[in-house]
Scaffold this motif. Structure first.
Motif, mmCIF file in Angstrom:
data_model
loop_
_atom_site.group_PDB
_atom_site.id
_atom_site.type_symbol
_atom_site.label_atom_id
_atom_site.label_comp_id
_atom_site.label_asym_id
_atom_site.label_seq_id
_atom_site.Cartn_x
_atom_site.Cartn_y
_atom_site.Cartn_z
ATOM 1 N N ALA A 225 89.867 -80.929 -8.166
ATOM 2 C CA ALA A 225 89.957 -81.568 -6.843
ATOM 3 C C ALA A 225 89.834 -83.084 -6.932
ATOM 4 C CB ALA A 225 88.887 -80.997 -5.917
ATOM 5 N N GLY A 226 88.985 -83.548 -7.835
ATOM 6 C CA GLY A 226 88.764 -84.996 -7.959
ATOM 7 C C GLY A 226 89.947 -85.742 -8.535
ATOM 8 N N LEU A 227 90.876 -85.040 -9.150
ATOM 9 C CA LEU A 227 92.049 -85.726 -9.732
ATOM 10 C C LEU A 227 93.197 -85.834 -8.752
ATOM 11 C CD1 LEU A 227 92.320 -84.519 -13.426
ATOM 12 C CD2 LEU A 227 91.229 -86.525 -12.467
ATOM 13 N N ARG A 228 93.166 -85.071 -7.689
ATOM 14 C CA ARG A 228 94.197 -85.086 -6.661
ATOM 15 C C ARG A 228 95.564 -84.723 -7.241
ATOM 16 N NH1 ARG A 228 92.997 -83.523 -3.753
ATOM 17 N NH2 ARG A 228 93.991 -84.371 -1.912
ATOM 18 N N LEU A 229 95.795 -83.466 -7.402
ATOM 19 C CA LEU A 229 97.045 -83.000 -7.998
ATOM 20 C C LEU A 229 97.537 -81.762 -7.250
ATOM 21 C CD1 LEU A 229 98.803 -83.657 -10.521
ATOM 22 C CD2 LEU A 229 97.376 -82.074 -11.811
ATOM 23 N N GLY A 230 98.803 -81.808 -6.837
ATOM 24 C CA GLY A 230 99.377 -80.656 -6.153
ATOM 25 C C GLY A 230 100.885 -80.681 -6.301
ATOM 26 N N TRP A 231 101.548 -79.647 -5.766
ATOM 27 C CA TRP A 231 103.010 -79.622 -5.880
ATOM 28 C C TRP A 231 103.665 -78.871 -4.745
ATOM 29 C CZ3 TRP A 231 105.127 -74.673 -7.677
ATOM 30 C CH2 TRP A 231 104.172 -73.794 -8.207
ATOM 31 N N LEU A 232 104.926 -79.226 -4.566
ATOM 32 C CA LEU A 232 105.744 -78.610 -3.524
ATOM 33 C C LEU A 232 106.884 -77.888 -4.223
ATOM 34 C CD1 LEU A 232 105.549 -78.962 -0.406
ATOM 35 C CD2 LEU A 232 107.451 -80.552 -0.583
ATOM 36 N N TYR A 233 107.285 -76.739 -3.686
ATOM 37 C CA TYR A 233 108.362 -75.967 -4.294
ATOM 38 C C TYR A 233 109.384 -75.637 -3.222
ATOM 39 C CZ TYR A 233 110.594 -72.559 -7.351
ATOM 40 O OH TYR A 233 111.488 -71.885 -8.146
ATOM 41 N N ALA A 234 110.643 -75.995 -3.463
ATOM 42 C CA ALA A 234 111.674 -75.768 -2.439
ATOM 43 C C ALA A 234 113.054 -75.949 -3.061
ATOM 44 C CB ALA A 234 111.499 -76.760 -1.287
ATOM 45 N N ALA A 235 114.077 -75.685 -2.258
ATOM 46 C CA ALA A 235 115.461 -75.919 -2.680
ATOM 47 C C ALA A 235 115.632 -77.393 -3.057
ATOM 48 C CB ALA A 235 116.402 -75.544 -1.542
ATOM 49 N N ALA A 236 116.525 -77.655 -4.015
ATOM 50 C CA ALA A 236 116.686 -79.009 -4.541
ATOM 51 C C ALA A 236 116.941 -80.077 -3.451
ATOM 52 C CB ALA A 236 117.787 -79.017 -5.601
ATOM 53 N N PRO A 237 117.774 -79.803 -2.441
ATOM 54 C CA PRO A 237 117.991 -80.850 -1.424
ATOM 55 C C PRO A 237 116.705 -81.220 -0.667
ATOM 56 C CG PRO A 237 119.691 -79.152 -1.266
ATOM 57 C CD PRO A 237 118.650 -78.635 -2.219
ATOM 58 N N ILE A 238 115.831 -80.243 -0.451
ATOM 59 C CA ILE A 238 114.565 -80.517 0.246
ATOM 60 C C ILE A 238 113.668 -81.360 -0.665
ATOM 61 C CG2 ILE A 238 112.455 -79.486 1.219
ATOM 62 C CD1 ILE A 238 114.551 -78.520 2.949
ATOM 63 N N ILE A 239 113.611 -80.968 -1.934
ATOM 64 C CA ILE A 239 112.790 -81.709 -2.889
ATOM 65 C C ILE A 239 113.294 -83.162 -2.973
ATOM 66 C CG2 ILE A 239 112.293 -81.889 -5.394
ATOM 67 C CD1 ILE A 239 110.621 -79.764 -3.871
ATOM 68 N N ASP A 240 114.592 -83.316 -2.945
ATOM 69 C CA ASP A 240 115.178 -84.665 -2.989
ATOM 70 C C ASP A 240 114.725 -85.496 -1.774
ATOM 71 O OD1 ASP A 240 116.904 -86.865 -3.475
ATOM 72 O OD2 ASP A 240 118.336 -85.991 -2.040
ATOM 73 N N VAL A 241 114.809 -84.890 -0.599
ATOM 74 C CA VAL A 241 114.467 -85.628 0.636
ATOM 75 C C VAL A 241 112.969 -85.956 0.669
ATOM 76 C CG1 VAL A 241 114.237 -85.352 3.142
ATOM 77 C CG2 VAL A 241 116.383 -84.761 2.009
ATOM 78 N N VAL A 242 112.129 -84.963 0.377
ATOM 79 C CA VAL A 242 110.677 -85.201 0.447
ATOM 80 C C VAL A 242 110.272 -86.203 -0.640
ATOM 81 C CG1 VAL A 242 108.381 -84.145 0.415
ATOM 82 C CG2 VAL A 242 110.302 -82.900 1.426
ATOM 83 N N GLY A 243 110.955 -86.128 -1.777
ATOM 84 C CA GLY A 243 110.665 -87.051 -2.883
ATOM 85 C C GLY A 243 110.904 -88.507 -2.504
ATOM 86 N N ARG A 244 111.770 -88.745 -1.544
ATOM 87 C CA ARG A 244 112.025 -90.125 -1.107
ATOM 88 C C ARG A 244 110.851 -90.694 -0.323
ATOM 89 N NH1 ARG A 244 118.424 -89.870 0.635
ATOM 90 N NH2 ARG A 244 118.899 -88.197 -0.828
ATOM 91 N N VAL A 245 110.059 -89.806 0.273
ATOM 92 C CA VAL A 245 108.997 -90.233 1.178
ATOM 93 C C VAL A 245 107.654 -90.429 0.462
ATOM 94 C CG1 VAL A 245 107.754 -89.577 3.289
ATOM 95 C CG2 VAL A 245 110.149 -89.005 3.050
ATOM 96 N N ARG A 246 107.467 -89.753 -0.666
ATOM 97 C CA ARG A 246 106.168 -89.898 -1.361
ATOM 98 C C ARG A 246 106.084 -91.280 -2.018
ATOM 99 N NH1 ARG A 246 106.793 -87.985 -7.570
ATOM 100 N NH2 ARG A 246 108.871 -88.828 -7.697
#
Ligand SMILES: Cc1ncc(COP(=O)(O)O)c(C=O)c1O
Length: 374
Positions: A225-246
């Motif tokens: 928890a102290g390292l702050r690590l997580g992930w999102l899993y989705a279709a490539a176009p969604i990953i592309d769009v969300v990746g622009r916002v992080r």
């Protein structure tokens, strides 16, 4: 009229994130309030973290290729459909922000993780709380609450605060009933702890539909928890769009290295899960024996209420526990007023917790030594 910059609408509705409950904990307290892993991370993760510290002069691998590959090895998912985040918090927030904004609605159940409301407000969208059933997402109520303004539906499975879960068939029914342009976000932070054969964390829908995302975290079973690590899993176009916002280069290299090592240590994960399952069953049984209501327990915590006990309340119990240096969390901000949530701790911590909650329920007054202690 005050001068100066004016925040966007919705920002004022966000509660500032230093939760009141976390202020000034008594020194030496046992922390059973944030669903961290009581057994800690794999020693191999700590080693990898130290080793990676030597690389801190460089920006980290912004695409997280090694850790995505390690997630693929551990969970069998497609590494190209993974987006790494600073905790699942960052990628959940980014997903909501990428798909909802002014004039849009974000639907979540009433008993839910309060950050979903924050994500909606931060995006300028409207958070809508949909009535649930036994503190679990009610598919029919969600489908009935959908309007043309609905852009995102988000819920946790299993649910925090309640510890209940939705079977795979119900989640699929939800997806099938939602318009194609609505993003379904399944937050599976506690997936590893679930024992039910009809549970599925959301991988299948994220694999087979263009509009469903699943989030996962290293903060729970992996003890990071102290390292702050997580992930999102989705279709490539969604990953592309969300990746622009992080954020750029979001996950530090030592966190990525620790994550890779944690994923490889299956024995440690099994130990953590076995410990949790043993204690949550024991706790649920003993709390019910005291006349308390236990909502469900598929995560690394047990949530219990005081409805059936005259003269006993969640607030008073929380204070009683705190005076004895046991920190649990009141669930009113999570949509479950009258309930407390206790994280599964170490053996001795659980024994202490059970003793103290029994004392509270049985009305045992403080011992002379305890009186006046903070
Ligand atoms: C349901 C749920 N989602 C997300 C999170 C946040 O996890 P992370 O530490 O990955 O940001 C938590 C943390 O308690 C949680 O309970």
């Amino acid at each position: 009229m005050s001068e100066g910059p004016i925040p966007r609408p919705g920002i004022a509705a966000i509660r500032s994130f230093t939760p009141d409950h976390a202020k000034d904990p008594p020194p030496g307290s046992i922390r059973l309030w944030a669903n961290e892993s009581s057994l800690g991370p794999s020693p191999k993760a700590i080693e990898a973290y130290h080793a990676a510290a030597a690389t801190m002069v460089r920006y980290p691998d912004g695409s997280g290729s090694a850790i995505r590959e390690a997630i693929h090895q551990r969970y069998g998912v497609d590494p190209k459909r993974i987006l790494m985040g600073v905790g699942s918090d960052e990628v959940l927030n980014a997903a909501v922000r990428a798909f909802a904004g002014f004039g849009d609605d974000v639907l979540a159940p009433t008993a839910t993780f309060p950050m979903y409301r924050t994500y909606a407000n931060a995006a300028g969208a409207r958070p809508i709380a949909v009535r649930d059933r036994a503190f679990t997402a009610d598919i029919d109520a969600i489908l009935a609450a959908v309007t043309p303004a609905t852009k995102v539906v988000i819920f946790a499975n299993p649910n925090n605060p309640s510890g209940t879960y939705l079977p795979r068939a119900e989640v699929e029914r939800l997806r099938a009933g939602l318009r194609a342009d609505i993003l379904l976000v399944i937050d599976a932070a506690y997936a590893e702890y679930v024992e039910q054969p009809d549970y599925e964390p959301g991988v299948l829908l994220a694999d087979t539909t263009p509009n469903t995302v699943m989030s996962r975290t290293f903060s729970k079973v992996h003890g990071l928890a102290g390292l702050r690590l997580g992930w999102l899993y989705a279709a490539a176009p969604i990953i592309d769009v969300v990746g622009r916002v992080r954020s750029s280069f979001n996950v530090p290299a030592p966190a990525q290295a620790a994550g890779v090592a944690a994923l490889a240590d299956r024995a440690h994960q099994e130990l953590v899960v076995a410990h949790c399952r043993r204690w949550r069953a024991t706790l649920a049984q003993r709390l019910r024996g005291l006349g308390l209501t236990v909502s469900g327990s598929e995560g690394n915590f047990v949530t219990f209420g005081f409805d059936g006990l005259a003269g006993r309340t969640a607030d008073a119990a929380e204070a009683y526990l705190r005076e004895r240096k046991l920190l649990v969390r009141g669930m009113a901000p999570f949509g479950m007023p009258g309930y407390l949530r206790v994280t599964i701790g170490q053996d001795d911590e659980m024994a202490t917790f059970m003793r103290v909650i029994e004392d509270y329920v049985h009305g045992v007054p403080p011992s002379p030594g305890e009186r006046g202690k903070g």
